[in-house]
Motif scaffolding. Structure first.
Motif, PDB file in Angstrom:
ATOM      1  N   LEU A  66       0.756  -1.172  -0.055  1.00 39.72           N
ATOM      2  CA  LEU A  66       0.142   0.010   0.025  1.00 39.72           C
ATOM      3  C   LEU A  66       0.848   1.400   0.128  1.00 39.72           C
ATOM      4  CD1 LEU A  66      -2.758   1.347  -0.027  1.00 39.72           C
ATOM      5  CD2 LEU A  66      -2.415   1.170   2.703  1.00 39.72           C
ATOM      6  N   LYS A  67       1.814   1.220   0.680  1.00 40.55           N
ATOM      7  CA  LYS A  67       2.885   2.523   0.843  1.00 40.55           C
ATOM      8  C   LYS A  67       3.303   2.740  -0.329  1.00 40.55           C
ATOM      9  CE  LYS A  67       6.692   4.564   3.263  1.00 40.55           C
ATOM     10  NZ  LYS A  67       7.748   4.342   4.333  1.00 40.55           N
ATOM     11  N   GLN A  68       3.770   1.976  -1.316  1.00 41.67           N
ATOM     12  CA  GLN A  68       4.392   2.184  -2.520  1.00 41.67           C
ATOM     13  C   GLN A  68       3.107   2.629  -3.391  1.00 41.67           C
ATOM     14  OE1 GLN A  68       7.837   1.944  -3.671  1.00 41.67           O
ATOM     15  NE2 GLN A  68       6.760   3.092  -5.365  1.00 41.67           N
ATOM     16  N   TYR A  69       2.190   1.962  -3.492  1.00 42.40           N
ATOM     17  CA  TYR A  69       1.054   2.225  -4.583  1.00 42.40           C
ATOM     18  C   TYR A  69       0.663   3.680  -4.077  1.00 42.40           C
ATOM     19  CZ  TYR A  69       0.744  -2.730  -5.963  1.00 42.40           C
ATOM     20  OH  TYR A  69       1.003  -3.944  -6.323  1.00 42.40           O
ATOM     21  N   ALA A  70       0.607   4.004  -2.665  1.00 42.70           N
ATOM     22  CA  ALA A  70      -0.074   5.373  -2.378  1.00 42.70           C
ATOM     23  C   ALA A  70       0.990   6.367  -3.103  1.00 42.70           C
ATOM     24  CB  ALA A  70      -0.380   5.487  -0.881  1.00 42.70           C
ATOM     25  N   HIS A  71       2.464   6.125  -3.027  1.00 47.15           N
ATOM     26  CA  HIS A  71       3.209   6.942  -3.628  1.00 47.15           C
ATOM     27  C   HIS A  71       3.211   7.091  -5.032  1.00 47.15           C
ATOM     28  CE1 HIS A  71       7.088   9.136  -3.716  1.00 47.15           C
ATOM     29  NE2 HIS A  71       7.518   8.080  -4.232  1.00 47.15           N
ATOM     30  N   ASN A  72       2.969   6.121  -5.639  1.00 44.08           N
ATOM     31  CA  ASN A  72       3.040   5.988  -7.087  1.00 44.08           C
ATOM     32  C   ASN A  72       1.458   6.841  -7.488  1.00 44.08           C
ATOM     33  OD1 ASN A  72       4.833   4.206  -7.265  1.00 44.08           O
ATOM     34  ND2 ASN A  72       3.757   2.454  -7.789  1.00 44.08           N
ATOM     35  N   LEU A 123     -10.170   1.936  -1.832  1.00 42.74           N
ATOM     36  CA  LEU A 123      -9.913   0.603  -1.147  1.00 42.74           C
ATOM     37  C   LEU A 123     -10.766   0.435   0.327  1.00 42.74           C
ATOM     38  CD1 LEU A 123      -6.043   1.037  -1.013  1.00 42.74           C
ATOM     39  CD2 LEU A 123      -7.142  -0.140  -2.800  1.00 42.74           C
ATOM     40  N   SER A 124     -10.968  -1.077   0.141  1.00 32.69           N
ATOM     41  CA  SER A 124     -11.401  -1.556   1.492  1.00 32.69           C
ATOM     42  C   SER A 124     -10.432  -2.654   2.188  1.00 32.69           C
ATOM     43  CB  SER A 124     -12.903  -2.099   1.406  1.00 32.69           C
ATOM     44  OG  SER A 124     -12.592  -3.186   0.570  1.00 32.69           O
ATOM     45  N   TYR A 125     -10.455  -3.024   3.401  1.00 33.12           N
ATOM     46  CA  TYR A 125      -9.280  -3.843   4.008  1.00 33.12           C
ATOM     47  C   TYR A 125      -9.957  -4.867   4.611  1.00 33.12           C
ATOM     48  CZ  TYR A 125      -7.024   0.566   3.258  1.00 33.12           C
ATOM     49  OH  TYR A 125      -6.630   1.669   2.677  1.00 33.12           O
ATOM     50  N   LEU A 175      -9.818  -3.303  -4.097  1.00 34.58           N
ATOM     51  CA  LEU A 175     -10.127  -2.057  -4.819  1.00 34.58           C
ATOM     52  C   LEU A 175     -11.698  -2.047  -4.842  1.00 34.58           C
ATOM     53  CD1 LEU A 175      -7.249  -2.526  -7.244  1.00 34.58           C
ATOM     54  CD2 LEU A 175      -7.881  -0.407  -6.364  1.00 34.58           C
ATOM     55  N   SER A 176     -12.291  -0.904  -4.672  1.00 34.79           N
ATOM     56  CA  SER A 176     -13.773  -0.696  -5.099  1.00 34.79           C
ATOM     57  C   SER A 176     -14.198  -1.490  -6.359  1.00 34.79           C
ATOM     58  CB  SER A 176     -14.149   0.863  -5.266  1.00 34.79           C
ATOM     59  OG  SER A 176     -13.446   1.485  -4.108  1.00 34.79           O
ATOM     60  N   SER A 177     -15.556  -2.096  -6.059  1.00 40.23           N
ATOM     61  CA  SER A 177     -16.010  -2.804  -7.067  1.00 40.23           C
ATOM     62  C   SER A 177     -16.533  -1.892  -8.228  1.00 40.23           C
ATOM     63  CB  SER A 177     -17.163  -3.451  -6.318  1.00 40.23           C
ATOM     64  OG  SER A 177     -18.379  -2.702  -6.051  1.00 40.23           O
ATOM     65  N   PHE A 178     -16.801  -0.693  -7.899  1.00 40.29           N
ATOM     66  CA  PHE A 178     -17.440  -0.126  -9.551  1.00 40.29           C
ATOM     67  C   PHE A 178     -16.132   0.014 -10.269  1.00 40.29           C
ATOM     68  CE2 PHE A 178     -15.322   3.638  -7.193  1.00 40.29           C
ATOM     69  CZ  PHE A 178     -14.692   4.277  -8.088  1.00 40.29           C
ATOM     70  N   LEU A 179     -14.850  -0.085  -9.989  1.00 38.54           N
ATOM     71  CA  LEU A 179     -13.670  -0.070 -10.819  1.00 38.54           C
ATOM     72  C   LEU A 179     -13.742  -1.227 -11.486  1.00 38.54           C
ATOM     73  CD1 LEU A 179     -10.764   1.169  -8.422  1.00 38.54           C
ATOM     74  CD2 LEU A 179     -12.040   2.647 -10.099  1.00 38.54           C
ATOM     75  N   GLY A 180     -13.705  -2.384 -11.025  1.00 40.51           N
ATOM     76  CA  GLY A 180     -13.895  -3.703 -11.706  1.00 40.51           C
ATOM     77  C   GLY A 180     -15.059  -3.886 -12.716  1.00 40.51           C
ATOM     78  N   GLU A 181     -16.091  -3.233 -12.256  1.00 40.76           N
ATOM     79  CA  GLU A 181     -17.288  -3.448 -13.299  1.00 40.76           C
ATOM     80  C   GLU A 181     -16.902  -2.669 -14.503  1.00 40.76           C
ATOM     81  OE1 GLU A 181     -20.248  -1.351 -11.055  1.00 40.76           O
ATOM     82  OE2 GLU A 181     -20.408  -3.077  -9.648  1.00 40.76           O
ATOM     83  N   LYS A 182     -15.955  -1.843 -14.772  1.00 39.49           N
ATOM     84  CA  LYS A 182     -15.572  -1.395 -16.053  1.00 39.49           C
ATOM     85  C   LYS A 182     -14.488  -2.056 -16.641  1.00 39.49           C
ATOM     86  CE  LYS A 182     -18.764   1.820 -16.431  1.00 39.49           C
ATOM     87  NZ  LYS A 182     -19.717   2.032 -17.194  1.00 39.49           N
ATOM     88  N   ILE A 183     -14.008  -3.051 -16.137  1.00 48.01           N
ATOM     89  CA  ILE A 183     -13.083  -4.129 -16.769  1.00 48.01           C
ATOM     90  C   ILE A 183     -13.492  -5.520 -17.201  1.00 48.01           C
ATOM     91  CG2 ILE A 183     -10.643  -4.665 -16.530  1.00 48.01           C
ATOM     92  CD1 ILE A 183     -10.332  -2.480 -14.262  1.00 48.01           C
ATOM     93  N   THR A 184     -12.930  -5.840 -18.431  1.00 43.40           N
ATOM     94  CA  THR A 184     -13.311  -7.139 -18.734  1.00 43.40           C
ATOM     95  C   THR A 184     -11.841  -7.599 -18.636  1.00 43.40           C
ATOM     96  OG1 THR A 184     -15.235  -6.613 -20.088  1.00 43.40           O
ATOM     97  CG2 THR A 184     -14.127  -8.835 -20.603  1.00 43.40           C
TER      98      THR A 184
END
Length: 278
Positions: A160-166, A180-182, A189-198
């Motif tokens: 998470l620390k590296q990803y937040a920095h990026n 994010l949820s934990y 990652l939030s489900s609404f993001l995945g809904e737009k990815i095949t």
């Protein structure tokens, strides 16, 4: 001739026979991958299976599908992060996003997506720019196992620390934790993001175009291909890009010396972002 030279020649022949066998029997094509990389991964699998020769591995692979899957998984290069190479995503946000705003529908292909972090990164970027709702992201990889992992949309909290920095360096407009949820040492990652990815399996070495895209991102994949396979993949991307579509490559990759050099205009030379012009 030294004693070592015949052994090196025999090893080369064994590797060629193994790759040809994989292609003929399973339909997977690694024959035009860079030899040193393939060689290292073959010997890793030989040691892991407690074998002694490449020919011995070939026999096992042809008669045991589990060993075949382990070997081809070894050939898959799975290095990725959320907002990997943040300057690329920052350049995309500033240079390509304004060009996409007026599109009624946006189709993006992330080829060689590994476990999906960069596809999710693009979804976050598009969300922040108000374009995600009219976008469909297609994320593909030859490795079925990593495609299934990508669908989960989670990663270990230690990253998470590296990803937040990026995210911040990429020009992120909020906090990565907004998405994010934990649970159980993992971030999801939030489900609404995945809904737009095949997510789907697709092998750049043998599979064909499956849609027309406004953007294709393929970063740090073709460095493992020889010039023949690189040219084949560039042809696939050219065929798959819409007129005036955008292509994003990795820092170590280039259009130079391909048959398609004159078909693109550099949008961001330092970040290897191009626009199709022919």
């Amino acid at each position: 001739m030294s004693e070592k030279e015949p052994l090196e020649e025999l090893e080369r022949i064994e590797i060629e026979l193994l790759l040809e066998a994989l292609y003929r029997y399973y339909g997977v094509d690694f024959r035009n991958y860079v030899l040193p990389t393939i060689r290292r991964r073959i010997w890793y699998r030989i040691r892991a299976e407690r074998l002694k020769t490449i020919s011995g591995l070939q026999e096992k692979v042809l008669h045991d599908r589990l060993i075949f899957k382990r070997l081809t998984s070894d050939f898959s290069i799975n290095v990725t992060e959320l907002f990997r190479d943040p300057s690329f995503f920052k350049a995309f946000r500033h240079t390509i996003i304004p060009e996409l705003r007026d599109y009624p529908l946006i189709r993006i292909w992330h080829a060689g997506c590994s476990t999906g972090e960069e596809a999710y990164s693009m979804a976050i970027l598009l969300h922040e720019e108000g374009l995600l709702e009219k976008t469909r992201i297609y994320a593909t990889d030859m490795n079925e196992a990593v495609v299934e992992e990508a669908k989960l949309g989670s990663f270990p909290l230690e990253r998470l620390k590296q990803y937040a920095h990026n995210y911040k360096l990429s020009g992120g407009k909020g906090s990565i934790e907004d998405y994010l949820s934990y649970a159980n040492e993992y971030a999801k990652l939030s489900s609404f993001l995945g809904e737009k990815i095949t997510f789907a399996q697709h092998n750049l070495a043998v599979d064909e175009s499956f849609n027309e895209f406004h953007v294709i991102i393929c970063r740090n994949v073709m460095i493992y291909f020889n010039s023949q396979l690189q040219n084949r993949v560039h042809g696939l991307f050219y065929e798959s890009l819409s007129p005036s579509g955008f292509l994003g490559l990795g820092h170590k990759e280039s259009m130079t010396f391909t048959s398609f050099t004159d078909c693109y205009k550099e949008m961001e030379p330092n970040e290897k972002l191009y626009r199709k012009i022919k």
